[in-house]
Design a protein around this motif. Structure first.
Motif, PDB file in Angstrom:
ATOM      1  N   GLY A 163      10.344  15.186  -7.341  1.00  0.00           N
ATOM      2  CA  GLY A 163      10.897  15.764  -6.129  1.00  0.00           C
ATOM      3  C   GLY A 163      10.117  15.424  -4.874  1.00  0.00           C
ATOM      4  N   GLY A 164       8.964  14.835  -5.047  1.00  0.00           N
ATOM      5  CA  GLY A 164       8.125  14.497  -3.909  1.00  0.00           C
ATOM      6  C   GLY A 164       8.524  13.194  -3.246  1.00  0.00           C
ATOM      7  N   SER A 165       7.718  12.806  -2.252  1.00  0.00           N
ATOM      8  CA  SER A 165       8.007  11.605  -1.462  1.00  0.00           C
ATOM      9  C   SER A 165       6.770  10.722  -1.349  1.00  0.00           C
ATOM     10  N   LEU A 166       7.030   9.450  -1.190  1.00  0.00           N
ATOM     11  CA  LEU A 166       5.993   8.475  -0.878  1.00  0.00           C
ATOM     12  C   LEU A 166       6.575   7.442   0.068  1.00  0.00           C
ATOM     13  N   SER A 175       0.851  -1.186   0.000  1.00  0.00           N
ATOM     14  CA  SER A 175       0.000   0.000   0.000  1.00  0.00           C
ATOM     15  C   SER A 175       0.885   1.234   0.000  1.00  0.00           C
ATOM     16  N   GLY A 176       0.271   2.385  -0.275  1.00  0.00           N
ATOM     17  CA  GLY A 176       0.996   3.646  -0.206  1.00  0.00           C
ATOM     18  C   GLY A 176       1.372   4.245  -1.543  1.00  0.00           C
ATOM     19  N   GLY A 177       1.097   3.534  -2.629  1.00  0.00           N
ATOM     20  CA  GLY A 177       1.406   4.086  -3.933  1.00  0.00           C
ATOM     21  C   GLY A 177       0.476   5.222  -4.302  1.00  0.00           C
ATOM     22  N   GLY A 178       0.792   5.890  -5.409  1.00  0.00           N
ATOM     23  CA  GLY A 178      -0.053   6.984  -5.857  1.00  0.00           C
ATOM     24  C   GLY A 178       0.654   7.860  -6.856  1.00  0.00           C
TER      25      GLY A 178
END
Length: 120
Positions: free
Chosen positions: A15-18, A7-10
């Motif tokens: 430059g962002g984070s996941l 889980s946690g994808g998107g």
């Protein structure tokens, strides 16, 4: 029943984070090496990061060193992949793998994958 669930994808901007999570059940998580793989469209699946059963040995693909961090919480039976400074080339389906080798026997379980898209 064995389950490995990512889980946690998107969708995230460059430059962002996941933070991806991999929740395991139905087997002795603390015995298993945990590995994150990814597969981009038209490309082969590649290893991203791996962590040994106790967390003492960690490996990363050169393409993610310094940006991604793999970790695990054996009490929660969960592995994580913190992804920072994301680039469009990180776009892929990310898979979690649990592997345990005992003598000549190998036990391996895969999750269904979670999509990560890096785009502006």
């Amino acid at each position: 029943q064995v389950q490995v669930v990512e889980s946690g994808g998107g969708l995230v901007q460059p430059g962002g984070s996941l933070r991806l999570s991999c929740a395991a059940s139905g087997f002795t998580f603390s015995n298993y090496r945990m590995t994150w793989y990814r597969q981009a469209p038209g490309k082969e699946r590649e290893l991203v990061a791996a962590i040994s059963s106790a967390g003492g040995t960690i490996n990363y693909a050169d393409s993610v060193k310094g940006r991604f961090t793999i970790s695990r919480d054996n009490a929660k039976k969960t592995a994580y992949l913190q992804m920072n400074s994301l680039k469009p080339e990180d776009t892929a389906v990310y898979y979690c793998n649990a592997t345990f080798i005992w003598g000549r026997n190998e036990f391996a379980y895969w999750g269904q994958g979670t999509q990560v898209t890096v785009s502006s």
